[in-house]
Design an enzyme around this catalytic site. Structure first.
Site, mmCIF file in Angstrom:
data_model
loop_
_atom_site.group_PDB
_atom_site.id
_atom_site.type_symbol
_atom_site.label_atom_id
_atom_site.label_comp_id
_atom_site.label_asym_id
_atom_site.label_seq_id
_atom_site.Cartn_x
_atom_site.Cartn_y
_atom_site.Cartn_z
ATOM 1 N N ARG A 51 0.820 -1.203 0.000
ATOM 2 C CA ARG A 51 0.000 0.000 0.000
ATOM 3 C C ARG A 51 0.855 1.255 0.000
ATOM 4 N NH1 ARG A 51 -4.062 -0.368 4.544
ATOM 5 N NH2 ARG A 51 -2.207 -0.267 5.850
ATOM 6 N N TYR A 52 1.870 1.298 0.849
ATOM 7 C CA TYR A 52 2.762 2.451 0.903
ATOM 8 C C TYR A 52 3.846 2.317 -0.162
ATOM 9 C CZ TYR A 52 0.686 3.389 5.486
ATOM 10 O OH TYR A 52 -0.186 3.646 6.510
ATOM 11 N N ARG A 55 7.167 0.230 1.346
ATOM 12 C CA ARG A 55 7.071 -0.855 2.312
ATOM 13 C C ARG A 55 5.850 -1.724 2.025
ATOM 14 N NH1 ARG A 55 6.297 4.066 3.967
ATOM 15 N NH2 ARG A 55 4.693 4.712 5.436
ATOM 16 N N CYS A 64 -2.576 -17.326 15.888
ATOM 17 C CA CYS A 64 -2.180 -16.301 16.852
ATOM 18 C C CYS A 64 -2.359 -16.893 18.252
ATOM 19 C CB CYS A 64 -3.046 -15.066 16.695
ATOM 20 S SG CYS A 64 -2.379 -13.580 17.475
ATOM 21 N N CYS A 68 -7.476 -11.293 19.863
ATOM 22 C CA CYS A 68 -7.883 -10.009 20.434
ATOM 23 C C CYS A 68 -9.274 -9.649 19.930
ATOM 24 C CB CYS A 68 -6.896 -8.914 20.048
ATOM 25 S SG CYS A 68 -5.201 -9.208 20.595
ATOM 26 N N CYS A 71 -9.426 -7.116 17.030
ATOM 27 C CA CYS A 71 -8.512 -7.406 15.921
ATOM 28 C C CYS A 71 -9.003 -6.802 14.606
ATOM 29 C CB CYS A 71 -8.350 -8.920 15.761
ATOM 30 S SG CYS A 71 -7.163 -9.370 14.474
ATOM 31 N N ARG A 73 -7.916 -7.712 11.758
ATOM 32 C CA ARG A 73 -7.950 -8.781 10.748
ATOM 33 C C ARG A 73 -8.807 -9.955 11.220
ATOM 34 N NH1 ARG A 73 -2.016 -8.246 10.224
ATOM 35 N NH2 ARG A 73 -1.773 -6.460 8.838
ATOM 36 N N ASP A 232 -9.872 0.548 14.800
ATOM 37 C CA ASP A 232 -10.278 0.436 13.401
ATOM 38 C C ASP A 232 -11.771 0.157 13.287
ATOM 39 O OD1 ASP A 232 -7.734 0.903 12.394
ATOM 40 O OD2 ASP A 232 -7.168 -1.207 12.504
ATOM 41 N N ASP A 269 -5.856 4.783 11.244
ATOM 42 C CA ASP A 269 -5.529 4.071 10.011
ATOM 43 C C ASP A 269 -6.735 4.262 9.107
ATOM 44 O OD1 ASP A 269 -3.825 2.588 8.398
ATOM 45 O OD2 ASP A 269 -3.347 1.202 10.027
ATOM 46 N N LYS A 276 -1.903 5.574 7.585
ATOM 47 C CA LYS A 276 -1.914 6.171 8.917
ATOM 48 C C LYS A 276 -1.904 7.704 8.834
ATOM 49 C CE LYS A 276 0.446 2.180 10.852
ATOM 50 N NZ LYS A 276 0.465 1.455 9.539
#
Length: 307
Positions: A51-52, A55, A64, A68, A71, A73, A232, A269, A276
């Site tokens: 996306r950037y 990077r 995981c 969380c 999360c 994702r 998010d 974000d 960001k």
């Protein structure tokens, strides 16, 4: 998980100690998105988000050590079909080989520390073999949830891939355990750069003293507070999101009252892949052709020449 971080007697507590899912997680707000950061739209090959400009993020596992509730994702974590196969990872490496503008790769998931040592090190070695990739970041919550995962043998192997940055995720003082402290210090002793990415969560850490306590503890373990994320727009987590004013007030309460090293970047974000965007309290009082008037942390005003 977060019920353990909050007071179950608090009537405002958004999560309760209970054996069934919180009904709030089954409700969607009008702003909720399955892919809040637009990662899939910027995925040239499976498992790689570019996306950037310079990077990219490599999604290496759906596993995981903790799921969380906030999360970003949650559409992917725990779903084995979401992770790239060996062949698909090869396609991601080939893409990176061909894109010399990418100098920084985040290895993420899930949690890449869920991989075996051998598989994790194969990923890092393949990335390190690409000449234009200068920086590798390992994104992991293991220092919080499974600190014993970082064995002396693994730390020595990771140190061979410098510069390697470890980005972890502490949200609350109750996560700042002696075991976690030993893990962070061991990472630093191995020469790895360690930073924390906290998520602002309503009823859990939306308080300047809670954030300050975590950040000062992190600094003592040689881990830099890096980001404070606004929650998010992922499905079913609206009850965790705070007003933007809460985050701005926290930054205002940290700046000047704590070392600048203890003040993270407060960011949104942006939905849909906007990246960001930093948010700051308003410190500029007024500006004209000759000077700017600013207000410091204690409320005093000072003028400074523009030219």
């Amino acid at each position: 998980y977060y019920a353990a971080l909050m007071d179950p007697e608090d009537p405002e507590c958004p999560v309760r100690r209970q054996a069934v899912p919180d009904p709030a997680e089954l409700s969607e707000s009008p702003h909720d998105l399955a892919d809040p950061l637009g990662e899939e739209a910027y995925m040239p090959v499976k498992g790689l988000t570019h996306r950037y400009p310079d990077r990219a993020l490599l999604y290496v596992t759906h596993n995981c050590p903790v799921y969380c509730r906030h999360c970003t994702r949650k559409r992917k974590v725990g779903d084995p079909t979401s992770a790239a196969s060996h062949g698909e990872l090869d396609a991601a490496f080939e893409y990176l080989d061909q894109h010399a503008e990418v100098r920084d790769v985040l290895v993420s998931g899930g949690d890449p520390m869920s991989l075996s040592d051998a598989r994790l090190l194969r990923v890092l070695t393949r990335l390190r073999d690409i000449p234009h990739i200068e920086v590798i970041r390992l994104c992991t919550r293991n220092p919080v949830t499974l600190p014993q995962r970082f064995t002396p043998e693994l730390l020595a192997a990771l140190a061979a891939h410098q510069p390697l940055f470890v980005h972890t995720h502490f949200n609350h003082p109750r996560e700042c355990t002696p075991e976690a402290a030993r893990c962070l210090r061991a990472l630093a002793d191995a020469g790895l750069n360690v930073a924390n990415q906290m998520v602002l969560l309503r009823g859990i850490n939306d308080d300047v003293e809670v954030v300050r306590e975590v950040n000062l503890w992190l600094l003592r373990q040689r881990c830099r507070p890096y980001y404070l994320f606004q929650g998010d727009l992922a499905d079913g987590i609206a009850h965790f999101r705070t007003p933007l004013k809460a985050g701005l007030d926290i930054i205002k309460g940290l700046r000047g009252f704590s070392s600048g090293m203890a003040v993270p970047h407060y960011v949104i974000d942006a939905p849909g892949g906007g990246g960001k965007v930093p948010l700051l309290p308003q410190y500029v009082v007024r500006e004209d052709a000759d000077e700017i008037v600013v207000r410091n942390y204690s409320g005093d005003e000072y003028s400074y020449p523009i030219r």
